[in-house]
Design an enzyme around this catalytic site. Structure first.
Site, PDB file in Angstrom:
ATOM      1  N   LYS A 192      82.981  -2.550  46.948  1.00 28.90           N
ATOM      2  CA  LYS A 192      84.006  -1.492  47.003  1.00 28.90           C
ATOM      3  C   LYS A 192      83.794  -0.750  48.316  1.00 28.90           C
ATOM      4  O   LYS A 192      83.584   0.469  48.348  1.00 28.90           O
ATOM      5  CB  LYS A 192      83.876  -0.589  45.767  1.00 28.90           C
ATOM      6  N   ASP A 224      88.236  -4.248  42.728  1.00 33.13           N
ATOM      7  CA  ASP A 224      89.457  -4.086  41.916  1.00 33.13           C
ATOM      8  C   ASP A 224      90.382  -5.281  42.117  1.00 33.13           C
ATOM      9  O   ASP A 224      90.924  -5.850  41.166  1.00 33.13           O
ATOM     10  CB  ASP A 224      90.153  -2.750  42.206  1.00 33.13           C
ATOM     11  N   ASP A 248      78.395  -7.106  36.086  1.00 35.38           N
ATOM     12  CA  ASP A 248      78.437  -6.952  34.628  1.00 35.38           C
ATOM     13  C   ASP A 248      79.887  -7.018  34.150  1.00 35.38           C
ATOM     14  O   ASP A 248      80.226  -7.743  33.220  1.00 35.38           O
ATOM     15  CB  ASP A 248      77.809  -5.606  34.252  1.00 35.38           C
ATOM     16  N   ASP A 252      82.112 -10.402  32.246  1.00 31.77           N
ATOM     17  CA  ASP A 252      82.800 -10.338  30.943  1.00 31.77           C
ATOM     18  C   ASP A 252      84.252 -10.776  31.089  1.00 31.77           C
ATOM     19  O   ASP A 252      84.785 -11.513  30.263  1.00 31.77           O
ATOM     20  CB  ASP A 252      82.760  -8.916  30.362  1.00 31.77           C
TER      21      ASP A 252
HETATM   22  C1  IPM Z   1      74.649  -7.908  30.116  1.00 28.89           C
HETATM   23  C2  IPM Z   1      74.632  -6.750  29.156  1.00 28.89           C
HETATM   24  C3  IPM Z   1      73.556  -5.764  29.593  1.00 28.89           C
HETATM   25  C4  IPM Z   1      73.900  -5.274  30.970  1.00 28.89           C
HETATM   26  C5  IPM Z   1      73.330  -4.588  28.631  1.00 28.89           C
HETATM   27  C6  IPM Z   1      73.062  -5.048  27.215  1.00 28.89           C
HETATM   28  C7  IPM Z   1      72.235  -3.682  29.102  1.00 28.89           C
HETATM   29  O1  IPM Z   1      75.876  -6.161  29.076  1.00 28.89           O
HETATM   30  O2  IPM Z   1      73.613  -8.576  30.247  1.00 28.89           O
HETATM   31  O3  IPM Z   1      75.683  -8.163  30.726  1.00 28.89           O
HETATM   32  O4  IPM Z   1      74.692  -4.339  31.137  1.00 28.89           O
HETATM   33  O5  IPM Z   1      73.355  -5.825  31.922  1.00 28.89           O
HETATM   34 MN    MN Z   2      77.427  -7.210  30.203  1.00 30.69          MN
END
Ligand code: IPM
Ligand code: MN
Length: 364
Positions: A192, A224, A248, A252
């Site tokens: 960023k 973003d 992180d 996801d």
């Molecule tokens: C991940 C998880 C962890 C993180 C949490 C559980 C601390 O979300 O491994 O992605 O944020 O790194």
């Molecule tokens: Mn995570």
């Protein structure tokens, strides 16, 4: 027969269920390659807090440092959500990552062709996606100091610090460049830099070493925009390198390309240490029911074979077994779409078929 010791930390929620499958599958695959894996298990996260009043004991950290190879399930759950920061299950994970110095978190995002319909995204968008996210894991806003909560004129406030040093950025960037050399030779660094000082340091530090990798094409993307691009056209990416928090979040998001967060493995590497864990959480809502998808844990065990045991054959055998389970139509609830030729499976069904596939191919 060669023997290796590893530590397992099954943790909370579905962690123990999926870790058990991963261990069984890994042991079988390693045996076939002449390696006997023995496992030392420790409580970790919420379950450890219940027993010891802390989410991880010093003894467990020492044991992990000694074996250097750790397979982790998942941590956390609503039961422990109101504990102070240092007692929360997540604190154990952060401490372990830091203590092991596993600064490079590899999160491969591969779309299995047979699951292309399980994603909420269009098949033609995701088919053929093959991204390696390299997330910096022991720095950034997760660990930066100062970090505190205080009050100003009766108004409480909290501070976290996003800090990156040149050396921290460059060591993880090198992992990304090296990985790219074995793939499509492209690295996209995500930051960023239009707003954050720490991101400008990030970008500058990467540019400083880019010249050492003239065979790798480097690009930069703002986070973003990246969140949008990864959904719009995931195939444009090869290796992505980014900071702790951005990685992180982006991983996801990227998991949905594969149909389920339940498919994503990870390897965290630093020096001789390797920490392997599925990207998904402890899923307390389905824990103990025997319905969890163990494939991310199993795929993490494959990464353990590859990076820590240097048993590429065992790693591939496990990855092929995962493919076969999916091709056979077995789907845990997270993946099940009632598509013809598929059956709703529980954790045990998947485990049995994985083991059968691995053990049946002894002579192959
Ligand atoms: C991940 C998880 C962890 C993180 C949490 C559980 C601390 O979300 O491994 O992605 O944020 O790194
Ligand atoms: Mn995570």
């Amino acid at each position: 027969m060669k023997k290796v010791n590893i530590v397992t930390l099954p943790g909370d929620g579905i962690g123990p269920e999926v870790t058990k499958v991963a261990v069984d599958v890994m042991k079988a695959a390693c045996l076939q390659n002449g390696v006997e894996v023995s496992v030392t298990e420790h409580p970790f996260g919420g379950v450890c807090y219940e027993q010891h009043g802390v989410p991880v004991t010093d003894e467990t950290i020492e044991s992990c440092k000694e074996t250097k190879i750790v397979l982790l399930g998942a941590v956390g759950g609503p039961k422990w959500d109101n504990l102070s920061a240092d007692k929360r299950p997540e604190a154990a994970l952060l401490k372990l990552r830091k203590e092991l110095g596993v600064f490079a978190n590899l999160r491969p995002i591969n779309v299995y062709p047979v699951l292309a319909d399980a994603s909420t995204l269009k098949k033609e968008v995701i088919e053929g996606t093959d991204i390696l996210i390299v997330r910096e894991l022991t720095g950034g806003v997760y660990f930066g100091r100062p970090r505190f909560t205080s009050e100003e004129n009766g108004d409480p406030f909290s501070v976290d610090t996003m800090k990156y040093s040149r050396s921290e950025v460059q060591r993880v960037a090198r992992v990304a460049f090296e990985a790219a050399r074995l793939r499509d030779k492209r690295v996209c660094s995500v930051d960023k830099a239009n707003v954050l000082e720490s991101s400008r340091m990030w970008r500058k530090s990467i540019l400083e070493i880019a010249g050492e990798y003239p065979d790798v094409e480097l690009s930069h993307m703002l986070v973003d925009n990246c969140a949008m691009q990864i959904i719009r056209d995931p195939k444009q990416f090869d290796v992505m390198v980014t900071g702790n928090l951005f990685g992180d979040i982006l991983s996801d998001a990227a998991s949905m390309l594969t149909g389920s967060l339940g498919m994503l493995p990870s390897a965290s590497l630093g020096g001789e240490n390797g920490l392997y864990e599925p990207v998904h959480g402890s899923a307390p809502d389905i824990a103990g029911q025997g319905v969890a998808n163990p494939l991310a844990a199993v795929a993490s065990a494959a990464l353990l074979c590859r990076y820590s045991l240097h048993l590429e054959e065992a790693a591939q055998k496990i990855e092929e077994a995962i493919q076969s389970v999916l091709t056979n139509g077995l789907r845990t609830a997270d993946l099940f779409t009632e598509e013809p030729g598929t059956t709703l499976a529980n954790t045990k069904d998947v485990a049995q078929l994985l083991l059968k596939i691995i053990n049946d191919t002894v002579e192959a």
